[in-house]
Design an enzyme around this catalytic site. Structure first.
Site, PDB file in Angstrom:
ATOM      1  CD  GLU A  37       0.307   5.782   3.655  1.00 42.50           C
ATOM      2  OE1 GLU A  37       0.518   6.807   2.773  1.00 42.50           O
ATOM      3  OE2 GLU A  37      -0.650   5.122   3.645  1.00 42.50           O
ATOM      4  CG  PHE A  84      -6.150  -4.409  -3.771  1.00 44.45           C
ATOM      5  CD1 PHE A  84      -6.091  -3.565  -4.850  1.00 44.45           C
ATOM      6  CD2 PHE A  84      -6.500  -3.823  -2.554  1.00 44.45           C
ATOM      7  CE1 PHE A  84      -6.705  -2.012  -4.572  1.00 44.45           C
ATOM      8  CE2 PHE A  84      -7.003  -2.788  -2.368  1.00 44.45           C
ATOM      9  CZ  PHE A  84      -7.022  -1.866  -3.440  1.00 44.45           C
ATOM     10  CD  GLN A  85      -4.302  -0.803  -0.990  1.00 43.27           C
ATOM     11  OE1 GLN A  85      -4.302  -1.388   0.039  1.00 43.27           O
ATOM     12  NE2 GLN A  85      -4.400   0.310  -1.012  1.00 43.27           N
ATOM     13  CE  LYS A 120      -6.181  -8.194   6.422  1.00 46.05           C
ATOM     14  NZ  LYS A 120      -7.218  -7.601   5.414  1.00 46.05           N
ATOM     15  CG  MET A 171      19.010  27.123  -2.431  1.00 44.61           C
ATOM     16  SD  MET A 171      20.001  28.453  -1.843  1.00 44.61           S
ATOM     17  CE  MET A 171      20.054  27.975  -0.118  1.00 44.61           C
TER      18      MET A 171
END
Lengths: 196, 590
Positions: free
Chosen positions: B61, B123-124, B173, B489
């Site tokens: 993502e 969940f999630q 959802k 760097m």
């Protein structure tokens, strides 16, 4: 909400006293003043978290905070925040608050001529005899109301500027002060205009 | 595109998922970057059923977020990304923070567990609006399908108006399944958010009066000029021409003013040009437009341009007087303010400022050749690699992204831009791993263009998995890796500031980038000889698929010139530097 100004971290040793980098800019303790800001906000979920989160994320102080809906139809709430900082920081706080999408307006209550501030406190005092009588006598001077009493205690309701409440609490301390509950500062503007 | 007018569809009942897709189409979105998961499956069903919006399937993502940023930065449009709940949303946090710092307009959709499960540690489940509150310009949790269309349109409005930024819309959802009414974008007006864009006449007059008196002026422009759109870059050029003033720019502002113009001083700041930093320090009038006095630009604040009067044009009032006190604040859209200044200059002065002694001074600084480096016939110097890359691509339709580190600074120094929206880099947040997915986002918006990610060997591995996305969607990005086997760097700072103690900055066990390219189905090229570099670069350009270019460069090269943190603009270090030149105070401020 604590009344004590949060102590700031002392300037790091080895760093020049005047700001040399943006990292170092808030290390100055000079010219810290208190200010009351009122925010007119859209009353949507999370708006208080946004305001409070802004203060914690940018390291600003909150000394007191009150919030409630003021116009149900317009979905507006008023958040009154007492904060402290240098003039530069206080200016930034105002601008950063205005950056939040649901904040419609920020009023600098302390620096506007028509700003009025009030706070309400509930003060529990326990005692017998002379101390009990004295506490009642002082409460009259402060125009406090007794809202609950037992043979050995009073609960006073006192309203006024924060300093007045501070004074009242100090006077009650030797007379059997048990505990205090305060609303934090509320504010409004004098005159006929509406702030929102 | 949908030919129905919003009025016709106003009463129509759609599912939440259909509302999302309809709203995207009505907002003119042609491409979104996303990754499916349980809490966004209804939206993926709606994607399956439509043709207007193309979906680019990413591999992580974070990649979707940076692709949306690259898409937005290179087109001026709003980028769009889609992720599922929980881990999908938390993986999106870095691009959101990146877009907030660099003011990139972006709308991110996340799925959420059904409303009745919110707060149950489902969940999630993650508190997405809570987690992203401080890394978005604004965010929404939509609990009622009838609020969804309005919220989406409002999200696009907030993301693209005022100072642009990322906005997140979290959709449970059950809201995606529920049927509700759709409203078009025309019906939306925000209750409170109406940022000021027109400059106050009084401020413009004050600015012009100050500008007319300038003996040693400079224009310091930033990313805001690019965000404001092509008209702002045009106005900047017109103002520079009318006044004859020198122009410098921040990292984010490169391209707004043409690097080929003789009034261009190069980028300013920590690794900026010697002439721009000295001109900033010695100027008497500074016109800052769409920049924000970032600490990498100002160096030591109490020694920052000490004798100048400053004008600051910014659409965000909180940027004004935040780090540096200015004399004339102008709260406005950069383009509108610049146009007003161009118009006003004709009346106030009518001709370029008479500043010959100032230009003479600037030419003396230029003659120091701050970007000079000792070249080599044996090893490829990273600066040389970028010089050659620029020379061999400059006549093409080219877009450049970068990761973060030495290669990013060398790219800013040695690759030159004459147009805005051609340069995509992570400036504020400094996100390693930005460039590769950003390049894919740019390529999705400009399929025919040459899109190059100038990368480092360390950064590129942070989002390397998106090569698979580039191959799947036939987006032929060129990943030009300046491979010095170090986090360059970090190594440079350790050398200069930490007594050459190279703690965990060497990338042992690097992958074989050529074989890795082949494993992904891309083309791999390796070059370690300056004599072969041009041919290798041409091979990269002419390969019609994604390329990983492993450019083996000098390992110990440092990026100069440099203002050590805690030093002033006129204390730039050119070339060789010894550790003790940076004081104790400076070390702490890095």
């Amino acid at each position: 909400m604590t009344r004590a100004t949060r102590t700031r971290a002392p300037a790091k040793t080895g760093v020049r006293e005047d700001p040399a980098s943006a990292y170092d800019m808030t290390a100055s303790d000079e010219g810290i003043e208190q200010r009351t800001l009122a925010c007119i906000v859209d009353n949507e979920p999370g708006v208080l978290a946004r305001v409070v989160g802004l203060f914690s994320a940018r390291g600003y102080n909150i000394e007191s905070l009150t919030v409630a809906e003021i116009d149900r139809n317009a979905h507006q709430s008023r958040i009154t925040i007492v904060t402290s900082g240098t003039n530069h920081v206080l200016e930034q706080i105002e601008q950063q608050l205005l950056r939040l999408v649901p904040v419609a307006k920020v009023i600098d209550v302390s620096n506007s001529s028509g700003g009025i501030e009030r706070e309400l406190a509930l003060v529990k005092v326990a005692g017998k005899g002379d101390a009990r009588v004295e506490s009642l006598r002082i409460s009259e001077i402060f125009r406090a109301h007794v809202i609950d009493t037992t043979n050995e205690s009073f609960i006073f309701e006192v309203t006024g500027a924060s300093q007045k409440i501070d004074q009242f609490v100090e006077l009650m301390r030797p007379l059997g002060l048990v505990e205090v509950s305060r609303t934090g500062v509320l504010s409004i503007q004098r005159g006929k205009e509406k702030a929102g | 595109m949908d030919t129905q007018t919003p009025k016709q569809v106003a009463a129509e009942q759609l599912t939440g998922a259909e509302i999302v897709m309809r709203a995207l189409a009505d907002q003119g979105v042609d491409t979104i970057f996303g990754y499916p998961g349980g809490a966004v499956l209804p939206i993926y069903d709606a994607i399956y059923a439509q043709q207007e919006v193309r979906h680019i399937l990413v591999r992580h993502e974070q990649g979707a977020g940076h692709m949306a940023e690259g898409y937005a930065r290179s087109t001026g449009k709003c980028g769009v990304a889609l992720a599922t709940s929980g881990p999908g949303a938390t993986n999106m946090v870095t691009p959101l923070a990146d877009a907030l710092m660099d003011s990139i307009p972006m709308v991110v959709f996340t799925g959420q567990v059904p409303t009745h499960l919110i707060g149950s540690d489902g969940f999630q489940e993650a508190d997405t609006v809570g987690i992203t509150r401080s890394c978005t310009k604004h965010n929404y949790l939509v609990r009622d399908v009838n609020d969804l269309a309005r919220t989406i349109h409002e999200a696009f409005y907030v993301a693209t108006h005022g100072r642009p930024g990322p906005v997140l819309v979290d959709i449970p959802k059950n809201v995606q399944f529920a049927k509700g009414r759709y409203v078009g974008p025309e019906a939306i007006e925000h209750r409170t958010y109406h940022p000021r864009t027109e400059p106050q006449d009084k401020r413009i007059e004050e600015a012009l009066a100050l500008m007319a008196s300038a003996q040693r002026p400079i224009i310091y422009s930033g990313g805001g000029v690019i965000n404001s759109g092509p008209a702002a870059s045009e106005a900047l050029r017109a103002l520079a021409k009318a006044t004859g003033w020198p122009v410098t720019s921040t990292l984010m502002g490169l391209g707004a003013f043409p690097a080929s113009d003789k009034q261009w001083l190069g980028m300013l700041g920590m690794h900026g040009s010697f002439e721009s930093n000295n001109a900033m320090h010695d100027c008497d009038v500074m016109l800052c437009v769409g920049a924000r006095f970032d600490d990498r630009v100002t160096g030591r604040l109490d020694a920052f341009s000490p004798r100048s009067k400053k004008i600051h044009i910014d659409i965000d009032p909180s940027s004004i007087n935040k780090n540096v006190r200015v004399d004339i604040p102008v709260v406005a859209d950069c383009g509108k303010a610049l146009k007003a200044l161009v118009k006003g200059w004709v009346k106030v002065a009518g001709k370029p400022s008479d500043i010959k002694p100032w230009w003479k001074q600037i030419d003396e600084w230029r003659a120091r050749k701050g970007f000079a480096y000792p070249n080599s016939k044996k090893l490829i110097k990273p600066q040389y690699a970028i010089e050659r890359l620029y020379e061999l691509t400059k006549d093409r339709d080219v877009y450049v992204t970068t990761e973060v580190g030495q290669h990013q600074m060398w790219a800013a120094q040695f690759f030159h831009f004459d147009q805005p929206n051609r340069w995509m880099t992570s400036g504020g947040l400094g996100t390693m791993g930005y460039g590769l997915p950003a390049a894919i986002g740019v390529q999705a918006a400009h399929p025919k263009a040459l899109v190059i990610d100038i990368a480092g060997d360390a950064s590129v591995q942070m989002t390397m998995q998106e090569m698979s996305c580039a191959v799947q969607h036939e987006l032929p990005v060129k990943i030009f890796i300046l491979n010095n086997e170090w986090m360059g760097m970090v190594r440079q700072w350790q050398q200069l500031l930490h007594g050459e103690r190279y703690s965990h900055s060497y990338s042992d066990a690097l992958p074989d980038f050529v074989k890795l390219a082949e494993a992904y189905g891309c083309h791999g090229i390796r070059c370690d000889d300056p004599a072969n570099l041009d041919d290798a670069i041409l091979e990269m350009i002419n390969t019609p698929k994604p390329v990983l270019f492993d450019c083996r460069v000098e390992k110990a090269e440092n990026c100069f010139p440099m203002i050590p943190s805690g030093a002033a603009h006129n204390e730039m270090i050119l070339g060789k530097i010894s550790g003790d030149e940076i004081g104790e105070a400076g070390k702490m401020l890095v």
